[in-house]
Each structure stands twice: as C-alpha cells, then as structure tokens.
Design an enzyme around this catalytic site. Structure first.
Site, PDB file in Angstrom:
ATOM      1  N   ASP A 233       0.861  -1.193   0.000  1.00  0.00           N
ATOM      2  CA  ASP A 233       0.000   0.000   0.000  1.00  0.00           C
ATOM      3  C   ASP A 233       0.895   1.241   0.000  1.00  0.00           C
ATOM      4  OD1 ASP A 233      -2.223   1.836   0.502  1.00  0.00           O
ATOM      5  OD2 ASP A 233      -3.347   0.063   1.084  1.00  0.00           O
ATOM      6  N   HIS A 256       2.128   1.978  -3.217  1.00  0.00           N
ATOM      7  CA  HIS A 256       1.196   2.913  -3.853  1.00  0.00           C
ATOM      8  C   HIS A 256       1.707   4.347  -3.830  1.00  0.00           C
ATOM      9  CE1 HIS A 256      -2.382  -0.120  -3.191  1.00  0.00           C
ATOM     10  NE2 HIS A 256      -1.382  -0.627  -3.876  1.00  0.00           N
TER      11      HIS A 256
END
Ligand SMILES: *[C@@H]1O[C@H](CO)[C@@H](O)[C@H](O)[C@H]1NC(C)=O
Ligand SMILES: *[C@@H]1O[C@H](CO)[C@@H](O)[C@H](O)[C@H]1NC(C)=O
Ligand SMILES: *[C@@H]1O[C@H](CO)[C@@H](O)[C@H](O)[C@H]1NC(C)=O
Ligand SMILES: *[C@@H]1O[C@H](CO)[C@@H](O)[C@H](O)[C@H]1NC(C)=O
Ligand SMILES: *[C@@H]1O[C@H](CO)[C@@H](O)[C@H](O)[C@H]1NC(C)=O
Length: 410
Positions: A233, A256
């Site tokens: 993430d 991310h």
C-alpha cells in the site's frame, strides 16, 4: 507479596543506587552517549524468553512498567537482546519518570492469533514525553500468515493490527529498525508532536493488503528520513490533522507511492498544513506524488504542500490529485479545499500514458497549484504522455512534452 513484585521492588531500589556494573543481572547500568549512567532493563532477566515460542506479552508489560516507573528522572532502557520474542498486543504506557529507550537488538514477533488484538495495534507506545525506539533489530508482524483474513475492498475501520504505533508521544523517535510483514500498517504516528522516524527498512510483498509503511495523523513537527520501504500500500501516508511534516530520502517501491490522504472520510477530521516531501525515489509504484480526498466530505483544507526533487522510475501515476478517491460515481463532491501545492523538479519515467492528473473538486476547485521543472518520459518506448486537469488551473513552468497545454496558465 509475589516473587515478581519483590523482584520489581528490588530493581527499583537497585536503580536508585546506580552502582551496578554493566551487564549484571537483573538490572544493569551502562554509560550512555552523554556520559551519564543509564539503567538497562534486559527483558530476559525479567521473565521474557527469546525462544520464539513463549508468549512474552505479560513479561514485556511488567518489564516496561519496572523501567518506566523506576524512580528518578534518569534515562532508562528496555532492552531486547538477541533472540526471538513472541508476543501479542502490548501497550507501553506512560507517563514515565524519565526518558525511555526501547532497544531492540533481536526480533520481536507478533502472535498470529488475531483474537489477541483488541485495539487494532500490536505494539502501542503511548502518552510519553521522551521515548526512543532503536537497536537495529526487527519487528516481524507475521502478516504473511494472516493477510488472508484482511477485510476486502480496502477495509473500513477493522483493518488488521498496525505493528508499532506512537500515540500521544511528545519528543520521540523510531530509528534503525526493520519492520517486516506487518499485518496492517507497519507503523503509525498519531496525536504526537516532535517525532523523528528514520533509518527504517520496511518490507512486505507488493500484493499484501493495506500494509502502509508509515501513516501519520493528528500530529505536528514530524520528520521522516532515510527510509527504505516496499509494501502493498502507500509507502508513506500523511492523513488528517497533520501540520509541519517533512519527508526526505525515502526510497519507495513496490507500493502505492507517497500520499497525502486520504482526507475527508470521517466527520471530525482536521485540516492539513505544511507538508514537504523532498529527495525521494519511487520505483515501480502505482502512484508517485499523490493527494487523495473523499467525496461528500466535511469542509476541510489541505494547504502548503510541496513535493520536490523526486525521481519516478516506471511509476503509473507520477503526479496525481484525486478528489474522487474511493468512489468514482458518488455525485456529491469533496469539500476538501486543496491549495498552495507545489510539484517541483520531478523527473523520470511514467509507466502509463498519463503523466499528471489533477482531478479536483467541483465544489472547491484546487487553488494555487504549481507544476515546475517536471521532466517525465514514457517508460514504454514510443508512447506519448498526456495530462488531465479538472477544476484546477496550475501555473506551469519549464515543462514540455507531457500534454499540459490544455491545463492552465503558461
Ligand atoms: C525536522 O527537520 C527540520 C529541518 O531540518 C528541523 O528544523 C526540525 O527541528 C526537525 N524536527 C524534528 C522533530 O526533528
Ligand atoms: C538515504 O537513506 C538511505 C537508507 O535508506 C541511506 O543509506 C542513505 O545514506 C541516505 N542518504 C542520505 C543522503 O542521507
Ligand atoms: C535534499 O538533497 C539535497 C542535495 O543532496 C540536500 O542539499 C538537501 O539538504 C536535502 N534535503 C533534505 C530535507 O534532506
Ligand atoms: C516492476 O514490476 C514488474 C512487474 O511487477 C517487474 O516485471 C519489473 O521488473 C519491475 N521493475 C522494476 C524496475 O523493479
Ligand atoms: C475526474 O474524476 C471523475 C470521477 O472519477 C471522472 O469522471 C472524470 O473523468 C475525471 N476527470 C479527469 C480530467 O480525469
């Protein structure tokens, strides 16, 4: 009086004498960097076992309390020597009588029994002035054994436990440890001020769910530097209520990207102000420099944001403001006012044809967005890069070939 209480009491007495030789058991003293004596509470002399099997939860809490509540204002250290210390949910609760160092030389391993975690956090460090986590050791969350139970679709408030959280800390640091395979976020700083997070190695697979490297919320004066992070993430996410956060020298990927947000999900969120991200490299991430806000949010502002001197290698969305995060269909616009945002000297390659996406709110268009010295090329040979702007009119300086012509003032 139980034997352990007698032990604790004698420890406290011994501490006030400060005369024990380094390494003596159960309490040691050693010279600290300032030349003063420092009391060392070695968890293995206080009931903990580094055999990878024994549940150390209670022993760790007792050892902490002995160190924290030892009389006198002198600094003290809770030491995890070489070994593998398995435990469940642990709260290192302050306030303490003096500054605390938590020195992790070995490995602390999280139990994989999810029923042991009642507060969404594995190791909480709470309500302390002066606390320093360090030691070169590892926090192994064992997320690889429980990610199959993670909530689907991004999860709500029931995410798997954060590995280490600073909460209501004033003047503290997390420095020189490895955080491996957290169940949920690897680390979190919340309701804290004057905190440094540095020299961390944060590692989890690119497909592990909601495993942000570091999340910061409701905090001020936070410096994050020299971090090597690859997870499933955001490498670093800077949430609501933060002021004066400096992020530098972060190497991110997979993941991310480095994000501000998401903002505006809950009704009681606070503004964000003064965030600088500088000297970072992102490789093979889905996003690079990102700001994300929810639809239908409370009225909030996010202002004074700088992303500067950033290298993008094969990043899918190198520069992105997304005020339609988490729902592309909800018709109620975001009420997060984004302003005074600077993307400067950002270079490298884009893995998608879209280099810059500024997708701001219909209700409160972005104000004062600057794009300067953006030098992005397509990662895939032969591709042409384009950019899109919606409710944003950025000022554009020294930028070519990424299709910004339709975007704003020159
Ligand atoms: C963060 O870095 C800035 C600039 O180097 C410095 O002025 C500030 O004191 C640092 N803050 C903390 C909490 O270390
Ligand atoms: C940047 O961080 C890395 C660790 O991720 C470290 O090895 C390197 O020395 C740092 N660079 C600077 C300039 O501090
Ligand atoms: C970023 O890197 C430059 C050049 O190496 C250095 O001068 C500057 O101090 C760095 N900034 C931060 C905040 O680390
Ligand atoms: C990026 O990821 C792809 C697939 O996940 C992989 O094939 C490629 O080697 C990675 N590139 C870099 C630079 O790490
Ligand atoms: C902005 O986001 C909305 C919602 O996802 C989408 O409909 C629109 O096409 C986007 N605009 C641009 C310019 O990317």
């Amino acid at each position: 009086m139980a034997l352990s209480e007698i032990k604790t009491l004698s420890l406290i007495l011994a501490l006030s004498l400060f005369s024990l030789k380094a390494g003596s058991s159960p309490l040691g003293a050693r010279r600290n960097l300032l030349g003063g004596n420092e009391a060392v509470f070695d968890v293995t002399t206080l009931g903990a076992k580094g055999d990878g099997k024994f549940d150390n939860t209670q022993a760790m809490i007792k050892a902490w309390n002995a160190a924290c509540k030892a009389p006198g204002p002198a600094p003290r250290t809770l030491l995890f020597p070489t070994g593998n210390f398995m435990c469940g949910e642990v709260v290192f609760q302050g306030p303490c009588n003096g500054p605390m160092t938590i020195e992790i030389q070995g490995t602390i391993t999280g139990s994989t029994d999810l029923s042991l975690y009642t507060q969404g956090v594995w190791i909480t460090v709470e309500d302390i002035t002066g606390v320093f986590v360090t030691g070169g050791g590892t926090l192994d969350g064992k997320g690889d054994e429980v990610w199959q139970f993670a909530p689907k679709n991004g999860g709500g408030d029931d995410l798997l436990p954060v590995s280490i959280q600073f909460s209501k800390v004033t003047h503290g640091s997390i420095n020189n440890i490895k955080i491996l395979n957290s169940k949920g976020f690897h680390s979190k700083v919340t309701w804290s001020t004057d905190v440094t997070v540095s020299n961390l190695n944060i590692v989890a697979p690119g497909d592990s769910p909601n495993t942000d490297g570091l999340h910061i919320s409701s905090s001020s004066n936070v410096n994050v530097t020299n971090i090597l992070v690859g997870t499933g993430d955001d490498c670093i996410s800077i949430g609501e209520g933060n002021t004066n956060v400096l992020v530098s020298n972060v190497t991110c990927g997979p993941g991310h990207g480095i994000s501000i947000g998401s903002l505006g999900k809950r009704p009681n969120e606070k503004n964000v102000k003064g965030i600088k991200v500088v000297n970072c490299t992102l490789t093979n991430t889905t996003n690079g420099a990102r700001i994300k806000t929810y639809h239908d949010s409370p009225k909030l502002s996010a202002m004074g944001i700088v992303y500067e001197d950033i290298v993008m290698n094969q990043v899918t969305n190198p520069i992105i403001i997304d005020q339609h995060y988490a729902s592309k269909k909800n018709p109620t616009p975001s009420n997060v006012q984004i302003s005074d945002v600077h993307f400067r000297n950002i270079r490298g390659t884009s893995n998608s044809p879209v280099a810059v996406t500024l997708n701001c709110s219909e209700a409160v268009p972005c104000q004062g967005v600057e794009l300067a010295d953006i030098n992005l090329a397509p990662f895939k040979p032969g591709q042409t890069l384009s950019s899109t702007c919606f409710n944003a009119k950025p000022t554009i300086t020294r930028i070519e070939n990424i299709g910004l012509a339709g975007c704003g003032s020159k």
